[in-house]
Write an enzyme that holds these catalytic residues in place. Sequence first.
Site, PDB file in Angstrom:
ATOM      1  CG  HIS A   1      37.662  32.538  93.153  1.00 36.19           C
ATOM      2  ND1 HIS A   1      38.504  32.019  93.800  1.00 36.19           N
ATOM      3  CD2 HIS A   1      37.947  32.070  91.790  1.00 36.19           C
ATOM      4  CE1 HIS A   1      39.390  31.081  93.264  1.00 36.19           C
ATOM      5  NE2 HIS A   1      39.197  31.432  91.990  1.00 36.19           N
TER       6      HIS A   1
ATOM      7  NE  ARG B   1      45.898  31.581  87.894  1.00 35.59           N
ATOM      8  CZ  ARG B   1      44.761  31.020  87.364  1.00 35.59           C
ATOM      9  NH1 ARG B   1      44.206  29.676  87.870  1.00 35.59           N
ATOM     10  NH2 ARG B   1      44.219  31.602  86.015  1.00 35.59           N
TER      11      ARG B   1
ATOM     12  CG  HIS C   1      41.746  25.738  93.337  1.00 33.95           C
ATOM     13  ND1 HIS C   1      40.521  26.078  92.834  1.00 33.95           N
ATOM     14  CD2 HIS C   1      41.364  26.037  94.792  1.00 33.95           C
ATOM     15  CE1 HIS C   1      39.772  26.507  93.751  1.00 33.95           C
ATOM     16  NE2 HIS C   1      40.144  26.643  94.734  1.00 33.95           N
ATOM     17  CG  LEU C   2      43.888  21.168  88.121  1.00 33.54           C
ATOM     18  CD1 LEU C   2      42.471  21.512  87.317  1.00 33.54           C
ATOM     19  CD2 LEU C   2      44.314  20.034  87.292  1.00 33.54           C
ATOM     20  CB  SER C   3      46.389  27.261  89.031  1.00 34.50           C
ATOM     21  OG  SER C   3      45.172  27.638  89.560  1.00 34.50           O
TER      22      SER C   3
ATOM     23  N   PRO D   1      32.664  25.095  86.458  1.00 37.35           N
ATOM     24  CG  PRO D   1      32.462  27.186  86.772  1.00 37.35           C
ATOM     25  CD  PRO D   1      32.440  25.767  87.444  1.00 37.35           C
ATOM     26  CG  ASN D   2      35.234  27.781  82.252  1.00 34.93           C
ATOM     27  OD1 ASN D   2      34.301  27.590  81.205  1.00 34.93           O
ATOM     28  ND2 ASN D   2      34.970  28.734  82.963  1.00 34.93           N
TER      29      ASN D   2
ATOM     30  CE1 TYR E   1      42.998  26.691  86.126  1.00 27.84           C
ATOM     31  CE2 TYR E   1      43.117  27.797  84.089  1.00 27.84           C
ATOM     32  CZ  TYR E   1      42.698  27.714  85.360  1.00 27.84           C
ATOM     33  OH  TYR E   1      42.277  28.952  85.696  1.00 27.84           O
TER      34      TYR E   1
ATOM     35  CG  ASP F   1      24.703  29.051 102.261  1.00 24.93           C
ATOM     36  OD1 ASP F   1      25.599  29.119 103.185  1.00 24.93           O
ATOM     37  OD2 ASP F   1      23.898  29.733 102.135  1.00 24.93           O
TER      38      ASP F   1
ATOM     39  CD  GLU G   1      39.006  26.334  98.080  1.00 21.55           C
ATOM     40  OE1 GLU G   1      38.417  26.605  99.099  1.00 21.55           O
ATOM     41  OE2 GLU G   1      39.660  27.154  97.427  1.00 21.55           O
TER      42      GLU G   1
ATOM     43  CB  ALA H   1      35.141  30.885  88.082  1.00 27.18           C
TER      44      ALA H   1
ATOM     45  CG  ASN I   1      38.721  22.553  90.550  1.00 25.85           C
ATOM     46  OD1 ASN I   1      38.388  23.831  90.696  1.00 25.85           O
ATOM     47  ND2 ASN I   1      39.772  22.486  89.963  1.00 25.85           N
TER      48      ASN I   1
ATOM     49  NE  ARG J   1      42.415  33.370  88.324  1.00 26.10           N
ATOM     50  CZ  ARG J   1      41.508  32.973  87.577  1.00 26.10           C
ATOM     51  NH1 ARG J   1      40.419  32.026  87.793  1.00 26.10           N
ATOM     52  NH2 ARG J   1      41.681  33.431  86.382  1.00 26.10           N
TER      53      ARG J   1
ATOM     54  NE  ARG K   1      39.927  27.347  81.839  1.00 27.43           N
ATOM     55  CZ  ARG K   1      39.553  27.377  83.328  1.00 27.43           C
ATOM     56  NH1 ARG K   1      39.331  26.113  83.701  1.00 27.43           N
ATOM     57  NH2 ARG K   1      39.329  28.471  83.590  1.00 27.43           N
TER      58      ARG K   1
HETATM   59  C1  DHK Z   1      40.182  26.433  88.054  1.00 29.75           C
HETATM   60  C2  DHK Z   1      39.182  27.701  87.666  1.00 29.75           C
HETATM   61  O1  DHK Z   1      38.404  27.443  86.616  1.00 29.75           O
HETATM   62  C3  DHK Z   1      39.457  28.933  88.025  1.00 29.75           C
HETATM   63  O2  DHK Z   1      38.491  29.612  87.968  1.00 29.75           O
HETATM   64  C4  DHK Z   1      40.034  28.810  89.484  1.00 29.75           C
HETATM   65  C5  DHK Z   1      40.669  26.736  89.373  1.00 29.75           C
HETATM   66  C6  DHK Z   1      41.120  28.035  89.687  1.00 29.75           C
HETATM   67  C7  DHK Z   1      42.106  25.626  89.409  1.00 29.75           C
HETATM   68  O3  DHK Z   1      43.262  25.873  89.358  1.00 29.75           O
HETATM   69  O4  DHK Z   1      41.789  24.325  89.183  1.00 29.75           O
HETATM   70  O5  DHK Z   1      40.349  30.152  89.960  1.00 29.75           O
END
Ligand code: DHK
Length: 147
Positions: A80, A107, A100-102, A10-11, A23, A87, A98, A77, A74, A111, A18
């Site tokens: 978490h 943070r 993540h960009l950040s 998502p997102n 990010y 599963d 797994e 959210a 990735n 997270r 964003r």
């Molecule tokens: C991306 C998200 O959308 C967050 O909800 C995660 C992750 C971190 C990222 O850093 O790629 O907490």
Amino acid sequence: MPGFLILNGPNLNLLGTRQPEVYGRTTLADIETMCRAHGERIGVSVEFEQSNHEGALIDAIHGARGRLDGLILNAGAYTHTSVALMDAISSAEIPAIELHLSNVHAREEFRHVSYIARVAVGVICGFGARGYTLAMDALQSHLEGRS
Ligand code: DHK
């Protein structure tokens, strides 16, 4: 040639605009181009997907079962919160990384929790868009028994 599913939650469709201070300014389309080019360099075929819906992400993971060799996820959210995604990865029986960009550990505390990490080969975070190609290299090394 091994095949990887690179799956984004998502997102992440909003990458580039964003919260660029968190990010970065690289779009998801840029990342897909980078991953496909890197796949050609290292001899890996790439399927690249994004969804804002937990069930669609689960379906994509099921679709990789018995067909692809590795998963880079990735989950945004859902990382978490989602026992269902955890599963799905266990059920798929393919190695997962797994991503993540950040740097999620620098943070908010919520997270720092990851359901995905429990079933992943490893975790890459904090390297921005470059993390995707790092994850591809790591997954390839893992499959070749080098790590
Ligand atoms: C991306 C998200 O959308 C967050 O909800 C995660 C992750 C971190 C990222 O850093 O790629 O907490």
